[in-house]
Enzyme design. Sequence first.
Site, PDB file in Angstrom:
ATOM      1  N   GLU A  83       0.932  -1.218   0.117  1.00 16.06           N
ATOM      2  CA  GLU A  83      -0.003   0.024   0.052  1.00 16.06           C
ATOM      3  C   GLU A  83       0.815   1.197   0.085  1.00 16.06           C
ATOM      4  OE1 GLU A  83      -3.452   2.217   2.663  1.00 16.06           O
ATOM      5  OE2 GLU A  83      -3.478  -0.082   2.618  1.00 16.06           O
ATOM      6  N   LYS A 261      -7.815   0.001  11.021  1.00 15.96           N
ATOM      7  CA  LYS A 261      -6.966  -0.612  10.079  1.00 15.96           C
ATOM      8  C   LYS A 261      -5.865   0.309   9.778  1.00 15.96           C
ATOM      9  CE  LYS A 261      -6.250  -1.028   5.181  1.00 15.96           C
ATOM     10  NZ  LYS A 261      -5.653  -0.081   4.339  1.00 15.96           N
ATOM     11  N   ASP A 277       3.588 -14.179  12.257  1.00 11.42           N
ATOM     12  CA  ASP A 277       2.266 -14.287  12.024  1.00 11.42           C
ATOM     13  C   ASP A 277       1.296 -13.158  12.109  1.00 11.42           C
ATOM     14  OD1 ASP A 277      -0.420 -15.513  11.688  1.00 11.42           O
ATOM     15  OD2 ASP A 277       0.083 -17.041  13.117  1.00 11.42           O
ATOM     16  N   HIS A 375      -2.270  10.073  -0.262  1.00 17.21           N
ATOM     17  CA  HIS A 375      -2.338   8.877  -0.897  1.00 17.21           C
ATOM     18  C   HIS A 375      -2.267   8.574  -2.189  1.00 17.21           C
ATOM     19  CE1 HIS A 375      -3.243   4.388  -0.225  1.00 17.21           C
ATOM     20  NE2 HIS A 375      -4.070   4.560  -1.048  1.00 17.21           N
TER      21      HIS A 375
END
Length: 426
Positions: A83, A261, A277, A375
Amino acid sequence: MPTNSRLPGFYKLSPAERLQTVCEAKGMESAALSVVVPADEGMLAMADRMIENVIGTLSVPLGVAANFKINGRDYLVPMATEEPSVVAAASNMASVARIHGGFHTSSDQPIMIAQIQVVGATDPHGARLRLYERRQELLDLANEQDPFLVGLGGGAKDIEVRIVDAGTATYVVVHLIVDVRDAMGANAVNTMAEALAPLVAEITGARVRLRILSNKADRRLARVRAVFDKTALGGDDVVDGILDAYAFAAADPYRAATHNKGIMNGITAVVLATGNDTRAVEAGAHCHAAASGRYTSLSTFEKDINGNLVGTIELPMAVGLIGGATKTHPVAQANVRLLGVESAQELAEVIVAVGLAQNTGALRALAAEGIQKGHMSLHARNIAVAAGADGDEIERVVVRLKESGHVRMDVAQKVLEEIRATAPAE
């Protein structure tokens, strides 16, 4: 040609043979999937040992976040993510945090919990107390499974026994509390739980079903705080905007999901880069976000006496430096060396610092110019490449996309056509 997913003996094949079999099943030329085969044959062999039915590998961009000062020590932090803006935002907010001393962290001992589920106990409360009466016997048996861990100062430390009502069933659930030292700990605690199952069944006079770790690692919290200078953030109004954004996330689960998030954008990138993990960490974090009974923000923000922004995070962080991909994947090993951490607790503290930096960067963008400006500026490069731009064309397409305010594939393709149409003939 319809796909035939029935592939007898597929698991017995080599990666190259599997790839050919998949292509034939799909009616594709083998060249169509050739990009999944790494140039390094050793990487393919290693992947074949890690998971099942391997046909290739997937490369994820690996960046390095700069400017991090944590507990007075500087770190260069590897981050694996696809991202745009994540690494840049974390680095930027780390530089802002440095003005007031950087990030300050603490963490719990590396405690994990294994659950042993007992079903059909005729006297669940009596069974619960009988288990406590045999506590030391249970702990001794658990520690016999991993004398090396015990020698390092870890091992099974205690048990807790809960009564869990589940509709028409009542379960007796044993929690085995294990200090896993510098491991994530899943294999160690699962092995102990398996070994204890027959003795637990004998003590309770009932049947043991599940015996497995819990990813609700609430005995293994990592914490971070930092002061972000109000002037460097953009002034009082930006700070107030961040506080409004945080209050919104704290009150509304729809906002909290995206807010968290943003935290996990930073956390997961470091977890993945170090071979840990990601799913376990994400499960633990989101469970913690709902610990009050309502899903809410994992971070908190407030002002200090001078009007600077104070950010904090406290969440479970079950990561390790030994075992799993951290010890088998050469890139993960290299990233751990780059980071320079010496214990699982130190790694956990670095990870939550990155999560706070990333969260603050996202909130600053929301409060100031809007999330899309920064972004999408970075995303424009990806769009340009996907549209087919090459070499100098990429930057020219990016500039035109940003000027148009429409960072879309169709616009990029049109811009690229115009650039090539006006290019001088060679």
